[in-house]
Scaffold this active site. Structure first.
Site, PDB file in Angstrom:
ATOM      1  N   GLY A 224       1.557  -1.613   0.159  1.00 11.94           N
ATOM      2  CA  GLY A 224      -0.392  -0.276   0.259  1.00 11.94           C
ATOM      3  C   GLY A 224       1.317   1.657  -0.171  1.00 11.94           C
ATOM      4  CG  ASN A 225      -0.297   4.721  -1.675  1.00  8.90           C
ATOM      5  OD1 ASN A 225      -0.946   5.636  -1.028  1.00  8.90           O
ATOM      6  ND2 ASN A 225      -0.575   3.674  -2.497  1.00  8.90           N
ATOM      7  NE  ARG A 226       5.184   6.560   4.251  1.00  7.29           N
ATOM      8  CZ  ARG A 226       5.208   6.029   5.853  1.00  7.29           C
ATOM      9  NH1 ARG A 226       4.525   6.113   7.130  1.00  7.29           N
ATOM     10  NH2 ARG A 226       6.081   5.298   6.092  1.00  7.29           N
ATOM     11  CB  SER A 227      -2.639   7.736  -0.243  1.00  6.00           C
ATOM     12  OG  SER A 227      -4.403   9.580  -0.564  1.00  6.00           O
TER      13      SER A 227
END
Ligand code: FMN
Length: 428
Positions: A224-227
């Site tokens: 995933g990512n930090r958005s």
């Protein structure tokens, strides 16, 4: 454009008055044909006063003008809202027992019907068969909205909001090539005044992606990512407040979606791609603010990958995800669609170049109209309540800076979108 607005006898008939206002304020000439049943809900006087034309539903009024023949021939677009179950049935079976159904049989131009009824009536096989018949004859029948119905019940069957019907009607006129129809669906349209001032995006359909995609490794793990989705959600709220009809393509978000927008949930980049391409044909503006994974695991295990002492450390191989923004631009250009596409770039500078240099190259590569650029780092932007961006334009105009809360930045982006729309299609 000359429009006939047919109004069926449903409780939502009153909403057709707002739709009529949207048409007239955008400069269209509208003749209203209410069914007899609908006049039990909204009287003829309302339609005459709002349209500025006499109103009838009888083929025997003004016989010398042969009203149904004249109206059917003259109408460049016919919109029926609300379309009752009864009207759908009468139109599908070619009945001609009032002025509206006669006019529908005479119609030479495109016809759009916006059904509204209780869920049971909508789902009934008879109604669904009638809808299928009408669609097979080239009539555009909108899907009803889901939500609260006349009584305490809720479900699919609500009349879509007048702004959404207006936008669909303008898009239909545009795709039918009607002279005097909108070049860009209502970019110059009904900027209806609101309590806080004009609504610059009234009637405009805006699709916004938000949040971060998750690419599954197995049923419990993902890349995933930090958005957090905060910026995309703020954009959706700002577009809604500007009067737009907003669809939010929501990947993983830490914040709830705003009220008053349609939400389509997605998980992976591939799901987002599918949802975005599907929405593209019905969007005047697309803003891709989601953080989309560039890569996904080449394989997704159907079962949890086990940690066993007797096996080697697992290796994850990645494959490239499709470039959704670029694809949206290609689809838009291939279909010769008037559509404004806005990309977001989360860039970091490095020894080879600064943030803006990378962003300008990205804007050229992707071909979108605007690129909103922010510098990201571990504690910058992601998850924060503030942001600082530069808006680059393909037209080459000066980069525009915006900073403050994510709502402030969203308002600046939506202002810029409105300005770009009216630059392409000046009002009047
Ligand atoms: C209070 C009330 C609300 C109604 N709402 C709807 C409705 O939303 N959709 C529908 O298809 N019929 C609705 N009906 C039934 C229609 O009025 C009825 O089928 C009528 O014959 C439709 O005539 P028309 O299609 O010529 O307008 C409603 C009836 C009443 C009394």
């Amino acid at each position: 454009m000359r429009i006939v607005l047919g109004v069926g006898g449903g409780i939502a008939a009153y909403k057709a008055a707002s739709l009529l206002r949207l048409f007239t304020e955008a400069g269209h000439d509208v003749t209203v044909i209410p069914t007899d049943a609908s006049t039990r809900f909204v009287g003829v006087a309302t339609w005459e006063a709002l349209s500025g034309h006499p109103v009838s539903n009888s083929v025997f009024d003004d016989v010398h003008t042969v009203n149904h023949v004249r109206l059917g021939h003259e109408a460049e677009l016919i919109v029926v809202a609300p379309a009752t179950a009864d009207l759908l049935a009468r139109a599908a079976t070619g009945q001609a027992n009032d002025l509206l159904t006669n006019t529908l049989l005479m119609a030479g131009g495109p016809v759009l019907m916006a059904p509204a009824m209780h869920t049971e009536m909508w789902r009934h096989q008879a109604t669904q068969a009638n809808v299928e018949t009408l669609r097979s004859r080239g009539i555009t029948v909108l899907e009803p909205d889901s939500g609260r119905l006349t009584g305490a019940d809720s479900g699919p069957g609500r009349l879509p909001e007048p702004a959404a019907i207006f936008a669909a009607a303008m898009a239909l006129a545009e795709s039918s090539g009607i002279p005097g129809g909108p070049e860009r669906a209502a970019a110059s349209g009904p900027a209806g005044p609101t309590a806080s001032g004009p609504a610059p995006l009234a009637g405009i359909r805006v699709t916004i992606s938000a949040g971060g995609t998750r690419e599954p490794l197995d049923p419990v793990r993902f890349l995933g990512n930090r958005s957090s989705g905060k910026q995309g959600v703020a954009l959706a709220a700002a577009a809604r407040d500007a009067g737009a009809n907003v669809r939010l393509l929501a990947a993983h978000m830490d914040v709830p979606a705003p009220e008053g927008v349609d939400v389509v949930r997605v998980e992976t980049a591939l799901e987002l791609r599918q949802a975005a391409l599907r929405a593209s044909a019905e969007s005047d503006v697309i803003i891709m603010a989601a953080a989309v994974a560039d890569f996904r695991p080449a394989e997704t295990s159907a079962t949890k990958i086990k940690k066993r002492d007797d096996t080697a450390d697992p290796v994850i191989s990645l494959v490239r995800n499709p470039d959704i923004l670029k694809e949206l631009v290609e689809v838009r250009d291939t279909a010769s669609r008037n559509q404004l596409i806005v990309g977001f770039a989360a860039e970091t500078g490095d020894a080879d170049g600064g943030v803006l240099e990378y962003a300008e190259a990205k804007l050229r590569r992707k071909g979108c109209d605007l690129l909103v650029v922010n510098q990201v780092g571990r504690d910058e932007v992601f998850g924060q309540d503030t942001n600082s961006v530069v808006i680059l334009a393909r037209s080459g105009s000066e980069p525009q800076e915006a900073s403050g809360s994510k709502s402030d930045v969203a308002a600046a982006v939506i202002d810029r979108v409105s300005a770009e729309l009216s630059r392409v299609q000046p009002p009047g």
